[in-house]
Each structure stands twice: as C-alpha cells, then as structure tokens.
Design a protein around this motif. Structure first.
Motif, PDB file in Angstrom:
ATOM      1  N   SER A 240     -20.136  -7.866  10.060  1.00 31.72           N
ATOM      2  CA  SER A 240     -19.694  -6.594   9.339  1.00 31.72           C
ATOM      3  C   SER A 240     -18.700  -5.778  10.098  1.00 31.72           C
ATOM      4  O   SER A 240     -17.750  -5.518   9.593  1.00 31.72           O
ATOM      5  N   VAL A 241     -18.939  -5.884  11.278  1.00 37.05           N
ATOM      6  CA  VAL A 241     -17.726  -5.070  12.313  1.00 37.05           C
ATOM      7  C   VAL A 241     -16.346  -6.088  12.018  1.00 37.05           C
ATOM      8  O   VAL A 241     -15.457  -5.392  12.015  1.00 37.05           O
ATOM      9  N   ALA A 242     -16.696  -7.309  12.218  1.00 34.84           N
ATOM     10  CA  ALA A 242     -15.419  -8.283  12.362  1.00 34.84           C
ATOM     11  C   ALA A 242     -14.796  -7.818  10.842  1.00 34.84           C
ATOM     12  O   ALA A 242     -13.358  -7.729  10.800  1.00 34.84           O
ATOM     13  N   ARG A 243     -15.465  -7.750   9.823  1.00 35.05           N
ATOM     14  CA  ARG A 243     -14.814  -7.647   8.259  1.00 35.05           C
ATOM     15  C   ARG A 243     -14.276  -6.134   8.104  1.00 35.05           C
ATOM     16  O   ARG A 243     -13.096  -6.177   7.710  1.00 35.05           O
ATOM     17  N   ARG A 244     -14.720  -5.335   8.683  1.00 37.33           N
ATOM     18  CA  ARG A 244     -14.270  -3.929   8.763  1.00 37.33           C
ATOM     19  C   ARG A 244     -13.048  -3.837   9.550  1.00 37.33           C
ATOM     20  O   ARG A 244     -12.187  -3.131   9.177  1.00 37.33           O
ATOM     21  N   PHE A 245     -13.039  -4.329  10.694  1.00 37.20           N
ATOM     22  CA  PHE A 245     -11.931  -4.537  11.354  1.00 37.20           C
ATOM     23  C   PHE A 245     -10.702  -5.095  10.931  1.00 37.20           C
ATOM     24  O   PHE A 245      -9.601  -4.452  10.816  1.00 37.20           O
ATOM     25  N   ALA A 246     -10.909  -6.408  10.523  1.00 34.85           N
ATOM     26  CA  ALA A 246      -9.825  -6.903   9.569  1.00 34.85           C
ATOM     27  C   ALA A 246      -9.342  -6.197   8.594  1.00 34.85           C
ATOM     28  O   ALA A 246      -8.087  -5.967   8.284  1.00 34.85           O
ATOM     29  N   ASP A 247     -10.197  -5.573   7.742  1.00 35.76           N
ATOM     30  CA  ASP A 247      -9.795  -4.723   6.569  1.00 35.76           C
ATOM     31  C   ASP A 247      -8.963  -3.521   7.067  1.00 35.76           C
ATOM     32  O   ASP A 247      -8.027  -3.200   6.492  1.00 35.76           O
ATOM     33  N   LEU A 248      -9.164  -3.057   8.099  1.00 42.38           N
ATOM     34  CA  LEU A 248      -8.703  -1.734   8.606  1.00 42.38           C
ATOM     35  C   LEU A 248      -7.183  -2.183   9.175  1.00 42.38           C
ATOM     36  O   LEU A 248      -6.164  -1.535   8.961  1.00 42.38           O
ATOM     37  N   CYS A 249      -7.022  -3.380   9.812  1.00 38.21           N
ATOM     38  CA  CYS A 249      -5.865  -4.060  10.404  1.00 38.21           C
ATOM     39  C   CYS A 249      -4.933  -4.344   9.238  1.00 38.21           C
ATOM     40  O   CYS A 249      -3.750  -3.904   9.153  1.00 38.21           O
ATOM     41  N   ALA A 250      -5.487  -4.792   8.180  1.00 35.21           N
ATOM     42  CA  ALA A 250      -4.730  -5.086   6.799  1.00 35.21           C
ATOM     43  C   ALA A 250      -4.268  -3.904   6.372  1.00 35.21           C
ATOM     44  O   ALA A 250      -2.838  -3.573   5.770  1.00 35.21           O
ATOM     45  N   ALA A 251      -4.831  -2.745   6.420  1.00 38.66           N
ATOM     46  CA  ALA A 251      -4.542  -1.563   5.834  1.00 38.66           C
ATOM     47  C   ALA A 251      -3.451  -0.862   6.373  1.00 38.66           C
ATOM     48  O   ALA A 251      -2.762  -0.087   6.010  1.00 38.66           O
ATOM     49  N   ALA A 252      -3.197  -1.099   7.727  1.00 43.95           N
ATOM     50  CA  ALA A 252      -2.272  -0.290   8.857  1.00 43.95           C
ATOM     51  C   ALA A 252      -0.740  -1.101   8.370  1.00 43.95           C
ATOM     52  O   ALA A 252       0.155  -0.571   8.863  1.00 43.95           O
ATOM     53  N   CYS A 253      -0.900  -2.050   7.640  1.00 45.36           N
ATOM     54  CA  CYS A 253       0.573  -2.724   7.144  1.00 45.36           C
ATOM     55  C   CYS A 253       1.091  -1.760   5.926  1.00 45.36           C
ATOM     56  O   CYS A 253       0.385  -0.981   5.473  1.00 45.36           O
ATOM     57  N   ASN A 254       2.564  -1.978   6.101  1.00 47.59           N
ATOM     58  CA  ASN A 254       3.467  -1.534   5.084  1.00 47.59           C
ATOM     59  C   ASN A 254       4.532  -2.511   4.881  1.00 47.59           C
ATOM     60  O   ASN A 254       5.681  -2.240   4.929  1.00 47.59           O
ATOM     61  N   PRO A 255       4.116  -3.438   4.133  1.00 52.41           N
ATOM     62  CA  PRO A 255       4.950  -4.838   4.271  1.00 52.41           C
ATOM     63  C   PRO A 255       5.925  -4.710   2.988  1.00 52.41           C
ATOM     64  O   PRO A 255       5.670  -3.823   1.817  1.00 52.41           O
ATOM     65  N   ILE A 256       6.861  -5.426   2.792  1.00 54.69           N
ATOM     66  CA  ILE A 256       7.548  -5.780   1.422  1.00 54.69           C
ATOM     67  C   ILE A 256       7.705  -7.119   1.056  1.00 54.69           C
ATOM     68  O   ILE A 256       7.100  -7.979   1.838  1.00 54.69           O
ATOM     69  N   ASP A 257       7.815  -7.389  -0.176  1.00 58.49           N
ATOM     70  CA  ASP A 257       8.276  -8.699  -0.705  1.00 58.49           C
ATOM     71  C   ASP A 257       9.533  -9.159  -0.390  1.00 58.49           C
ATOM     72  O   ASP A 257      10.569  -8.292  -0.420  1.00 58.49           O
ATOM     73  N   ASP A 258       9.712 -10.400   0.043  1.00 61.34           N
ATOM     74  CA  ASP A 258      11.130 -10.874   0.541  1.00 61.34           C
ATOM     75  C   ASP A 258      10.847 -12.397   0.526  1.00 61.34           C
ATOM     76  O   ASP A 258       9.955 -13.107  -0.266  1.00 61.34           O
ATOM     77  N   VAL A 259      11.921 -13.188   0.662  1.00 60.17           N
ATOM     78  CA  VAL A 259      11.966 -14.678   0.324  1.00 60.17           C
ATOM     79  C   VAL A 259      10.900 -15.183   1.337  1.00 60.17           C
ATOM     80  O   VAL A 259      10.379 -16.416   1.043  1.00 60.17           O
ATOM     81  N   ARG A 260      10.278 -14.714   2.385  1.00 60.85           N
ATOM     82  CA  ARG A 260       9.477 -15.427   3.266  1.00 60.85           C
ATOM     83  C   ARG A 260       8.038 -15.214   2.551  1.00 60.85           C
ATOM     84  O   ARG A 260       7.026 -16.016   2.878  1.00 60.85           O
ATOM     85  N   GLY A 261       7.584 -14.085   1.914  1.00 59.84           N
ATOM     86  CA  GLY A 261       6.176 -13.971   1.627  1.00 59.84           C
ATOM     87  C   GLY A 261       6.258 -12.626   0.970  1.00 59.84           C
ATOM     88  O   GLY A 261       7.049 -11.671   0.974  1.00 59.84           O
TER      89      GLY A 261
END
Length: 296
Positions: A240-261
């Motif tokens: 549960s700690v590992a999952r929450r950590f992963a979710d918060l790391c994903a939430a820290a992103c501010n990505p874009i759509d481009d040709v790579r992903g």
C-alpha cells in the motif's frame, strides 16, 4: 558563425564575457544536432575541448567534484560506487561513441527535460558550479532548471563542475524509450535513498516542462518510513505504501502528447518505474543492513 577556441579556463571565461551569446560546445552531442537540423544558428561557438580542467574529477571524503566535460564512459568506469544513480543513467545515453564524448555539463547547459543525467542529479541533490569573470557560485540542482530548455546560468557564466554527495545508500535509474539504444527518453525516473538523513529523493525526466522532483511523494514516503520504523527494523515496504508512492510520483508529472508517447502513458510509466525502483533500492538497503548486522 565564428569559432572561439580558448586554451585555458581563464581564456574561456574571458571569451564568454566578451561574447555572452556564445554557445559552449564540448562533446557537441547536443549542440551539433541542433545546428545540423538548423534549429539553432549561434553567432559564436565557444569550443571548450582544450580546457583540461573540465575533463577531471575529484573524489573527496563526502562528495565528488565532477568536471563538466567528464565523459559518461568515465563515470561508468570510475565512479560507479560513488555515484551509482548517475552511472546507471550514463549507461542509457545513446551509443558508445556518444558516451565517449558527451558529459553532464552538456545535459545541464541544454536543460532539455529529456536529458538522461537530470533525474539522477535531482535524486542525489547535486550542485552546479557556475563561474564567470565576476566570480564563482554553486547553484542547487532544484533551482537550476527554470523553464523549457532554460537554466539559471547568467549570460556570461559557464558550467565548470558538478558537486555530488557520495552515495550513502542505494540509488536507481530507469528509462522508457521507443527502442533499446540511441533513443531519447519517453520518460525517466531516478531514486536515491539517503540513510544518513533518513530521506528519499526522486528525479523525473521527460514528463514535465523541466526535470522535476516528486516532492509530495517524497514527503509521504519519508513520513511512512519514519512512522513504520522501517529504517531501523529493515522490514519490506508494504504494497500500500509502494502504490501510494507510485501514484504521487505519477501525479507530479505534467507531460505532453508527442511523437514518442502520450501524456497518459508517461504518467502511467512514471508510476510503474517509481514502484519498481523503490522496491529495488529498498531491497538493496535491507540486504546491506542484514550483512552489516551479520558481521557484527
């Protein structure tokens, strides 16, 4: 385009002071790509290839002073124990030829969010040594990236070295690309455990306008490890700690759509890498701790 070729660091600083718009070039692995594709046409190129100081490193009692032009190959061969996260990142840089030429200073100067060195430098808490004819200063890595391909250097400053504390715990680096080599990161993640201070630091690449840390995730994990006594008891981190950590790391992103992903994929991949690197580093820490206790 005029070509400036100083023979010493002092000459380089003088040339940069006289021509603040001059673009430094050492390995050339970033700058030449932009020039060849006509994305950049500087009035002056400042060749730092003859400045020997930039190719050297010093291992001190607590930290490594890494010259801005030390090739990635040298980091992999000579500094794996002191800078394991950066050495792992160096392995993923392009091809052997480029790793023999390129250095961390180039990544920092370009300040591309996709630079492979950035997540490891953020996770390690590095400092950038910048210098001009006016003097020298150290810029904390957290304050270095100021925007898309922009950094905190003044127009007359050059990067001389990077100061990185020697690892006191396990470090990891993970990268997603569209193929296994010669690839710009779709996204990347760095993690460092710092047992001396009982803290964890992260670094995220190619998933925001600049390289970033997942500070909320770090704060959560630091609190969870402290409250659960994990640093002392050496227990496995709960799912549960590992999952929450992963979710918060994903939430820290501010990505874009481009040709790579896509942005959605980048967030998902950062979460997966965060969970995996946390598992790897913590298990390594537990193994080291058991070995120490067994020897005692």
């Amino acid at each position: 385009m005029d070509f400036l070729r100083p023979a010493s660091w002092e000459e380089a600083l003088a040339a940069k002071a006289e021509h603040p718009t001059a673009v430094p070039i050492a390995g050339g692995t970033d700058v030449m790509v932009e020039i060849n594709f006509d994305h950049r046409r500087p009035e002056y190129l400042l060749d730092l290839g003859r400045v020997a100081d930039l190719q050297e490193w010093e291992v001190g009692e607590d930290a490594v002073r890494l010259g801005a032009s030390v090739p990635y190959t040298r980091i992999m061969e000579n500094l794996r124990a002191e800078l394991p996260g950066l050495a792992l990142a160096a392995h993923t840089v392009a091809s052997p030829q480029i790793r023999n030429r390129g250095g961390v200073g180039g990544n920092l100067g370009t300040a591309s969010p996709a630079g492979d060195a950035h997540p490891a430098l953020l996770a390690a808490g590095a400092e950038v040594e910048a210098e001009s004819v006016r003097g020298s200063r150290r810029i904390p890595i957290d304050a270095f990236y100021t925007g898309v391909k922009r950094n905190a250097l003044a127009p007359d400053e050059l990067i001389r070295a990077v100061h990185i504390e020697k690892a006191d715990g396990p470090q990891q680096f993970s990268k997603v690309g569209t193929r296994n080599a010669m690839v710009i990161a779709v996204c990347a993640f760095g993690l460092a455990l710092h047992p001396r201070t009982r803290t964890v630091r992260t670094g995220i690449g190619s998933a925001a306008p600049t390289p970033v840390r997942a500070t909320t995730a770090e704060e959560f994990l630091n609190a969870a490890l402290d409250e659960g006594g994990f640093w002392d008891n050496g227990k496995t981190i709960t799912p549960s700690v590992a999952r929450r950590f992963a979710d918060l790391c994903a939430a820290a992103c501010n990505p874009i759509d481009d040709v790579r992903g896509t942005a959605r994929y980048r967030r998902h991949a950062i979460g997966v890498m965060a969970r995996r690197t946390l598992t790897w580093t913590w298990e390594s820490y537990r193994g080291t701790r058991r070995a120490v206790e067994g020897a005692a």
